[in-house]
Design a protein around this motif. Sequence first.
Motif, short mmCIF file in Angstrom:
data_model
loop_
_atom_site.label_atom_id
_atom_site.label_comp_id
_atom_site.label_asym_id
_atom_site.label_seq_id
_atom_site.Cartn_x
_atom_site.Cartn_y
_atom_site.Cartn_z
N ALA A 30 0.68 -1.18 0.10
CA ALA A 30 0.09 0.02 -0.02
C ALA A 30 0.89 1.12 0.07
O ALA A 30 0.38 1.99 -0.74
N VAL A 44 -8.19 -1.34 -3.54
CA VAL A 44 -7.95 -2.53 -2.23
C VAL A 44 -7.49 -3.39 -3.05
O VAL A 44 -6.71 -4.53 -2.51
N LYS A 65 -9.59 1.51 3.83
CA LYS A 65 -8.61 1.47 3.27
C LYS A 65 -7.49 2.80 3.88
O LYS A 65 -6.37 2.62 3.76
#
Length: 219
Positions: A30, A44, A65
Amino acid sequence: MSDDQDGDGTRLSLRERKKLLTRQALIGAAEEMFAERGFDKVTVAEIADAANVAAKTVFVYFPTKEDLVFHGEDEVLGTLVERIRNRPAGHTPLDAVADMLGEAMTTSPDGAVTELDRLHRTVGDSAGLQARMRLMWEHFELAVAAELAEETGEPPYAPRPRIAAAQLVTIYRTMASPEVAAYIGAHPENRRRKAFSDWLGVARKMTGEGIADYAKRAG
């Protein structure tokens, strides 16, 4: 502490180690994608794919998220409150917060700059992340106010602990601002500790004009 141990040094089970590795993989994927493309342009599903897990697995570890960006919030808050609670005799909450921030920069000046830069580049113009960051600071203020109120015997929402908490968190918030990151980053590596100390010194002095002796611990 090694990666296969928990906070008290106990060795983790195989299942717990796998969960930890999955969490770290999700955070790493991420952070890399957010820094490269921006938070709002990463899905995601893409993060899950990069970490070799199903999309639904992401939400097992991170309910939203946004939590992937603020994954260290609880740890930082816990450390902040602990430093205030366990400060030595003769020290104030202001001393505790300033010492904590100063030690963080002394330990890893380049790491601190890199981490701040990553966070602010990720947040950028994202309205969702900006709102989430404001909520984080609000959580910090409430937790610090509760700690100060308990220590001084005042109600949690009495004026003094709440206002003192707001000012203490403002120091932390200021030192995590883009301006400080830019100021430190503009200096040569061997001057970054001094640059950070300059900012922290001003923040401590100006805040101290209002709460310098608040909740000073008896010697």
